[in-house]
Design a protein around this motif. Structure first.
Motif, PDB file in Angstrom:
ATOM      1  N   GLY A  96      53.682  23.472   6.826  1.00  0.00           N
ATOM      2  CA  GLY A  96      53.731  23.439   5.370  1.00  0.00           C
ATOM      3  C   GLY A  96      52.946  24.609   4.820  1.00  0.00           C
ATOM      4  O   GLY A  96      52.039  24.469   4.004  1.00  0.00           O
ATOM      5  N   ALA A  97      53.326  25.803   5.250  1.00  0.00           N
ATOM      6  CA  ALA A  97      52.492  26.994   5.092  1.00  0.00           C
ATOM      7  C   ALA A  97      52.475  27.570   3.688  1.00  0.00           C
ATOM      8  O   ALA A  97      51.616  28.403   3.382  1.00  0.00           O
ATOM      9  CB  ALA A  97      52.955  28.083   6.071  1.00  0.00           C
ATOM     10  N   GLY A  98      53.419  27.194   2.822  1.00  0.00           N
ATOM     11  CA  GLY A  98      53.469  27.839   1.512  1.00  0.00           C
ATOM     12  C   GLY A  98      53.729  29.326   1.683  1.00  0.00           C
ATOM     13  O   GLY A  98      54.631  29.742   2.414  1.00  0.00           O
ATOM     14  N   VAL A  99      52.921  30.141   1.036  1.00  0.00           N
ATOM     15  CA  VAL A  99      53.103  31.600   1.122  1.00  0.00           C
ATOM     16  C   VAL A  99      52.405  32.194   2.343  1.00  0.00           C
ATOM     17  O   VAL A  99      52.415  33.407   2.535  1.00  0.00           O
ATOM     18  CB  VAL A  99      52.634  32.306  -0.162  1.00  0.00           C
ATOM     19  CG1 VAL A  99      53.372  31.759  -1.380  1.00  0.00           C
ATOM     20  CG2 VAL A  99      51.123  32.194  -0.345  1.00  0.00           C
ATOM     21  N   GLY A 100      51.790  31.335   3.170  1.00  0.00           N
ATOM     22  CA  GLY A 100      51.213  31.810   4.428  1.00  0.00           C
ATOM     23  C   GLY A 100      49.733  32.072   4.415  1.00  0.00           C
ATOM     24  O   GLY A 100      49.208  32.690   5.352  1.00  0.00           O
ATOM     25  N   ALA A 101      49.011  31.595   3.420  1.00  0.00           N
ATOM     26  CA  ALA A 101      47.591  31.935   3.269  1.00  0.00           C
ATOM     27  C   ALA A 101      46.761  31.547   4.488  1.00  0.00           C
ATOM     28  O   ALA A 101      45.969  32.355   4.993  1.00  0.00           O
ATOM     29  CB  ALA A 101      47.027  31.271   2.014  1.00  0.00           C
ATOM     30  N   VAL A 102      46.928  30.329   4.970  1.00  0.00           N
ATOM     31  CA  VAL A 102      46.084  29.857   6.071  1.00  0.00           C
ATOM     32  C   VAL A 102      46.406  30.616   7.361  1.00  0.00           C
ATOM     33  O   VAL A 102      45.517  31.149   8.030  1.00  0.00           O
ATOM     34  CB  VAL A 102      46.255  28.348   6.271  1.00  0.00           C
ATOM     35  CG1 VAL A 102      45.494  27.869   7.505  1.00  0.00           C
ATOM     36  CG2 VAL A 102      45.771  27.588   5.034  1.00  0.00           C
TER      37      VAL A 102
END
Length: 274
Positions: A64-70
């Motif tokens: 569930g990475a979204g835009v990849g921040a983590v």
């Protein structure tokens, strides 16, 4: 309360360029550039805390990475191989851009598999069972029957469970982990009962660290780690405090926001210099 969890609008290490639809924002003392939609969920302290508690070695899944921040924050820390999993096309497009623009393409890849659709994981050979050393996840906080739904599709995608429940989400995370692999998660403090009830039996050795906006305020977030195959007892760790009385970041929180320290999920010193 939510305002206290957002990064400071100005200051060292954070700058912004804005288009009509997206903004390009810098994090981690300017070393991480992220394109994200202006509408909907915005990257803040939650993502940086989650990255700070996740081991940056081996093979890592940002679920569930979204835009990849983590995942991209972890890519800055070491030679780990990272897979971002994001089904929403807008967030996934931003994640793909961020991988390429940041020069991460050799070690970071993207999958559009659906956390709640087992068949999409089977089709994507990179998501084989027990193939990751760590899974980091910031799942949507609102259960399907709780909370008022936002009219914004992007906010709903980030904040509300759609297609399953937290137990289903964590079951997928547990399936991906090798024995001894680590799940790391951030969640709302008032959902601790949901988190404990949803935790799969394969995950043990839970460690929970409350996150306080200020030292005299109630916890707003929980940082959670668990180990696949462990039978160790739960550990409740001392809280992590984000802000001093004057509203500025504590020294430890400042180190996390600048990417100069990891945050331990074991008894002992909270921050570990990188």
């Amino acid at each position: 309360m939510q305002r206290a969890l957002l990064p400071q609008e100005t200051g060292r290490g954070k700058s912004r360029q804005v288009t009509d639809i997206f903004s390009d924002d810098r994090f981690l003392d300017g070393r991480l550039l992220l394109r994200q939609p202006l509408e909907g969920h915005r990257i803040g302290t939650d993502a940086l805390l989650l990255a700070a508690i996740t081991p940056a070695a081996g093979r890592i899944c940002d679920l569930g990475a979204g835009v990849g921040a983590v995942g991209l924050a972890l890519a800055l820390r070491g030679p780990a191989a990272i897979l971002l999993v994001e089904r929403h096309p807008v967030f996934a497009a931003c994640a793909a851009y961020n991988i390429e623009a940041g020069g991460f393409s050799e070690r970071v890849s993207l999958s559009d598999a659906d956390v709640f659709e087992r068949r999409t994981f089977v089709v994507d050979g990179r998501l084989a069972d027990q193939s990751f050393d760590a899974v980091a996840t910031n799942p949507p906080f609102d259960q399907s029957l709780r909370g008022r739904r936002s009219p914004s599709d992007l906010k709903r995608a980030a904040h509300a469970m759609q297609g399953g429940a937290l137990a289903d989400w964590l079951k997928t995370a547990a399936r991906l982990l090798r024995d001894g692999g680590v799940l790391t998660m951030i969640h709302r403090a008032d959902r601790l009962d949901d988190v404990l009830a949803a935790m799969p039996s394969r995950l043990g050795g839970l460690a929970i660290r409350p996150v306080l906006p200020k030292s005299d305020e109630a916890a707003a977030r929980l940082l959670i780690s668990a180990t696949a195959g462990s039978r160790a007892a739960l550990t409740l760790l001392p809280p992590f405090v984000l802000h001093a009385a004057d509203g500025t970041f504590t020294p430890a929180a400042k180190q996390i926001h600048e990417g100069r320290a990891a945050l331990s999920m074991r008894p002992g010193p909270q921050v570990v210099p990188l």
